[in-house]
Design a protein around this motif. Sequence first.
Motif, PDB file in Angstrom:
ATOM      1  N   VAL A 187       0.845  -1.202   0.000  1.00  0.00           N
ATOM      2  CA  VAL A 187       0.000   0.000   0.000  1.00  0.00           C
ATOM      3  C   VAL A 187       0.879   1.252   0.000  1.00  0.00           C
ATOM      4  O   VAL A 187       0.575   2.241  -0.673  1.00  0.00           O
ATOM      5  CB  VAL A 187      -0.943  -0.003   1.217  1.00  0.00           C
ATOM      6  CG1 VAL A 187      -1.811   1.255   1.210  1.00  0.00           C
ATOM      7  CG2 VAL A 187      -1.829  -1.244   1.202  1.00  0.00           C
ATOM      8  N   ALA A 188       1.985   1.197   0.726  1.00  0.00           N
ATOM      9  CA  ALA A 188       2.908   2.330   0.741  1.00  0.00           C
ATOM     10  C   ALA A 188       3.438   2.625  -0.660  1.00  0.00           C
ATOM     11  O   ALA A 188       3.650   3.784  -1.028  1.00  0.00           O
ATOM     12  CB  ALA A 188       4.068   2.044   1.692  1.00  0.00           C
ATOM     13  N   ALA A 189       3.652   1.579  -1.443  1.00  0.00           N
ATOM     14  CA  ALA A 189       4.223   1.751  -2.775  1.00  0.00           C
ATOM     15  C   ALA A 189       3.373   2.646  -3.666  1.00  0.00           C
ATOM     16  O   ALA A 189       3.900   3.419  -4.476  1.00  0.00           O
ATOM     17  CB  ALA A 189       4.411   0.387  -3.447  1.00  0.00           C
ATOM     18  N   SER A 218      -1.037   3.275   5.504  1.00  0.00           N
ATOM     19  CA  SER A 218      -0.731   1.985   4.874  1.00  0.00           C
ATOM     20  C   SER A 218      -0.746   0.866   5.911  1.00  0.00           C
ATOM     21  O   SER A 218      -1.286  -0.228   5.673  1.00  0.00           O
ATOM     22  CB  SER A 218       0.643   2.045   4.206  1.00  0.00           C
ATOM     23  OG  SER A 218       0.677   3.007   3.181  1.00  0.00           O
ATOM     24  N   ALA A 219      -0.134   1.121   7.048  1.00  0.00           N
ATOM     25  CA  ALA A 219      -0.097   0.106   8.107  1.00  0.00           C
ATOM     26  C   ALA A 219      -1.490  -0.172   8.650  1.00  0.00           C
ATOM     27  O   ALA A 219      -1.856  -1.328   8.892  1.00  0.00           O
ATOM     28  CB  ALA A 219       0.830   0.579   9.224  1.00  0.00           C
ATOM     29  N   ARG A 220      -2.265   0.860   8.831  1.00  0.00           N
ATOM     30  CA  ARG A 220      -3.584   0.680   9.426  1.00  0.00           C
ATOM     31  C   ARG A 220      -4.522  -0.121   8.536  1.00  0.00           C
ATOM     32  O   ARG A 220      -5.234  -1.004   9.007  1.00  0.00           O
ATOM     33  CB  ARG A 220      -4.198   2.046   9.747  1.00  0.00           C
ATOM     34  CG  ARG A 220      -3.553   2.679  10.964  1.00  0.00           C
ATOM     35  CD  ARG A 220      -4.320   3.883  11.422  1.00  0.00           C
ATOM     36  NE  ARG A 220      -3.971   4.207  12.798  1.00  0.00           N
ATOM     37  CZ  ARG A 220      -4.450   5.253  13.441  1.00  0.00           C
ATOM     38  NH1 ARG A 220      -5.297   6.080  12.836  1.00  0.00           N
ATOM     39  NH2 ARG A 220      -4.093   5.496  14.687  1.00  0.00           N
ATOM     40  N   VAL A 221      -4.529   0.193   7.248  1.00  0.00           N
ATOM     41  CA  VAL A 221      -5.433  -0.566   6.371  1.00  0.00           C
ATOM     42  C   VAL A 221      -4.951  -2.012   6.248  1.00  0.00           C
ATOM     43  O   VAL A 221      -5.765  -2.938   6.135  1.00  0.00           O
ATOM     44  CB  VAL A 221      -5.585   0.101   4.985  1.00  0.00           C
ATOM     45  CG1 VAL A 221      -6.205   1.488   5.137  1.00  0.00           C
ATOM     46  CG2 VAL A 221      -4.280   0.170   4.219  1.00  0.00           C
ATOM     47  N   ALA A 222      -3.629  -2.206   6.287  1.00  0.00           N
ATOM     48  CA  ALA A 222      -3.098  -3.574   6.228  1.00  0.00           C
ATOM     49  C   ALA A 222      -3.562  -4.388   7.427  1.00  0.00           C
ATOM     50  O   ALA A 222      -3.861  -5.584   7.307  1.00  0.00           O
ATOM     51  CB  ALA A 222      -1.575  -3.540   6.175  1.00  0.00           C
ATOM     52  N   MET A 223      -3.625  -3.757   8.580  1.00  0.00           N
ATOM     53  CA  MET A 223      -4.046  -4.455   9.800  1.00  0.00           C
ATOM     54  C   MET A 223      -5.543  -4.785   9.774  1.00  0.00           C
ATOM     55  O   MET A 223      -6.012  -5.611  10.553  1.00  0.00           O
ATOM     56  CB  MET A 223      -3.727  -3.613  11.035  1.00  0.00           C
ATOM     57  CG  MET A 223      -2.244  -3.339  11.268  1.00  0.00           C
ATOM     58  SD  MET A 223      -1.240  -4.835  11.411  1.00  0.00           S
ATOM     59  CE  MET A 223      -1.864  -5.519  12.954  1.00  0.00           C
ATOM     60  N   HIS A 224      -6.276  -4.137   8.869  1.00  0.00           N
ATOM     61  CA  HIS A 224      -7.722  -4.367   8.793  1.00  0.00           C
ATOM     62  C   HIS A 224      -8.114  -5.196   7.579  1.00  0.00           C
ATOM     63  O   HIS A 224      -9.286  -5.200   7.169  1.00  0.00           O
ATOM     64  CB  HIS A 224      -8.469  -3.025   8.782  1.00  0.00           C
ATOM     65  CG  HIS A 224      -8.529  -2.362  10.127  1.00  0.00           C
ATOM     66  ND1 HIS A 224      -7.509  -1.575  10.612  1.00  0.00           N
ATOM     67  CD2 HIS A 224      -9.473  -2.404  11.111  1.00  0.00           C
ATOM     68  CE1 HIS A 224      -7.824  -1.134  11.822  1.00  0.00           C
ATOM     69  NE2 HIS A 224      -9.000  -1.629  12.147  1.00  0.00           N
ATOM     70  N   ASP A 231       2.290  -6.945  -7.047  1.00  0.00           N
ATOM     71  CA  ASP A 231       3.322  -6.355  -7.906  1.00  0.00           C
ATOM     72  C   ASP A 231       3.648  -4.910  -7.562  1.00  0.00           C
ATOM     73  O   ASP A 231       4.498  -4.294  -8.211  1.00  0.00           O
ATOM     74  CB  ASP A 231       2.868  -6.403  -9.376  1.00  0.00           C
ATOM     75  CG  ASP A 231       2.795  -7.816  -9.914  1.00  0.00           C
ATOM     76  OD1 ASP A 231       3.564  -8.661  -9.421  1.00  0.00           O
ATOM     77  OD2 ASP A 231       1.975  -8.068 -10.819  1.00  0.00           O
ATOM     78  N   SER A 232       3.012  -4.336  -6.570  1.00  0.00           N
ATOM     79  CA  SER A 232       3.106  -2.886  -6.397  1.00  0.00           C
ATOM     80  C   SER A 232       4.479  -2.406  -5.928  1.00  0.00           C
ATOM     81  O   SER A 232       4.814  -1.241  -6.128  1.00  0.00           O
ATOM     82  CB  SER A 232       2.030  -2.392  -5.422  1.00  0.00           C
ATOM     83  OG  SER A 232       2.238  -2.934  -4.132  1.00  0.00           O
ATOM     84  N   VAL A 233       5.273  -3.269  -5.333  1.00  0.00           N
ATOM     85  CA  VAL A 233       6.606  -2.850  -4.891  1.00  0.00           C
ATOM     86  C   VAL A 233       7.666  -3.214  -5.921  1.00  0.00           C
ATOM     87  O   VAL A 233       8.352  -2.354  -6.464  1.00  0.00           O
ATOM     88  CB  VAL A 233       6.974  -3.464  -3.518  1.00  0.00           C
ATOM     89  CG1 VAL A 233       8.365  -2.971  -3.084  1.00  0.00           C
ATOM     90  CG2 VAL A 233       5.945  -3.088  -2.463  1.00  0.00           C
ATOM     91  N   LEU A 234       7.800  -4.516  -6.221  1.00  0.00           N
ATOM     92  CA  LEU A 234       8.892  -4.979  -7.074  1.00  0.00           C
ATOM     93  C   LEU A 234       8.453  -5.467  -8.451  1.00  0.00           C
ATOM     94  O   LEU A 234       9.295  -5.761  -9.303  1.00  0.00           O
ATOM     95  CB  LEU A 234       9.642  -6.130  -6.382  1.00  0.00           C
ATOM     96  CG  LEU A 234      10.186  -5.874  -4.976  1.00  0.00           C
ATOM     97  CD1 LEU A 234      10.938  -7.101  -4.468  1.00  0.00           C
ATOM     98  CD2 LEU A 234      11.100  -4.658  -4.958  1.00  0.00           C
TER      99      LEU A 234
END
Length: 455
Positions: A187-189, A218-224, A231-234
């Motif tokens: 999500v951060a990407a 990004s962290a909060r939505v990931a935890m939910h 593919d969004s990072v690499l």
Amino acid sequence: MSDGGDPLVPLVIAAAELRFEHLPDDVVSVASRNILDTVGVALAGATEPVTEIMRKALMVDDTGSGRCRLWGTVTTGSAIDAATINGTAAHALDFDDWAPGSGVHPSAPIVPAVLAAAEELGSSGSEVLTAYLAGYETQERLGLSVSPSHYELGFHTTGTIGTFGAAVAVAHLSGASPRQMSTALRVAATQAAGLKSMFGSMGKPMHAGRAAAAGLLSARVAMHGFVASNDSVLGAQGFTDTHSTGRDDTWLRTGFDRWLVRETRIKAYAACFGTHAAIGAALSLREEPSFDVATIERIDLDIPRICVGVCTIEAPATVLEAKFSIAFVIASALVHGAAGVAQFTEASLADDAVQGLARRVKLHTNDWMGKTRTDARVTYAGGRTASVSADAEEIWAALSDGVRVDHVRNKFVALASPVITRARADRLTGDILGLSHCPDIEAVTRELVPRSDLR
């Protein structure tokens, strides 16, 4: 979480599984030092115009809409607002720390995000330190994996790579599993942003604030349970594919076998790090017995190629631009013998002596130079010359650990005292350097209020 050939997996697992008892004592000390430095520069940056604009734009007022402290004010806000505003303040003076490998200002995005989350979670100091280090080590490895092309393409690493660091730090503090940590990075990407074209403007400190807030989100939505593309990072058309011309996966596969936080540079001067060697050269020239600033006719500077277009603004029109003008910075240091916050004000910008000397600076680019070096040659009336070389990295390397801690302690007290009182600054210095013993982070953040709100 299986590898599946994904080079990011070892890094994600290392970040998610990091525990305080895994941390070497000196790494804990460096992390505490970095947090102290970040809070200090943010307190001093809390009244900067860009910070005040961010508070107004987010409509945060003295009534307080959340439990997270806006540093240097009596106001509290939501975690997202606090991360945005405190992150902006932490980079407003360009006096915050720097990582020589990736070129990121590493703590300005991470510390505001993780402290805001910690206030809401009631986290301890040791939990904050561990989360900070998980974010820092991940952030730096991602930054190194796309260096130097990411920066050369025009991206401001503090805004881009810093988003990943903030995301990992908050995810770790929230107890993320490796899978949730991976989602936070994905999500951060898609939120990571920041352009070097903003250097010298309010956009640059805003990058740090937005990175802090985007990482926290990004962290909060990931935890939910948020679902993001693998593919969004690499992957193809992901972050590294679109934001660099090549990637070195070696940095992603190493885990935390080498603590990169140890390499953090704490700034001694309130300007772009690319100007620090020139400042060092100026201060060396002032120590010569025959130094006479009034008779300087010309200043020739050999600078590395990487500085061109970053800190070579020829005639700065604003205080922020002055921090990215080697000519202005060296002239100011030669005239005043310092390059702190007091040398970057509207009055300093209008100083005729500094402006006149800055116009006598001639820049020469050298491709062979290290990125932190400057060679200076001053020509005085009558033809006499004086030459000196300075390297900001060598200056830092020459300092012992004790001197480095003293430097941060003194810097914090000098920056924080006008905002929160000398007594409180002295107390907080010990509290933050000893953060591993703090049972609740609010014992620190509740002290970050202005001197008029004594408790």
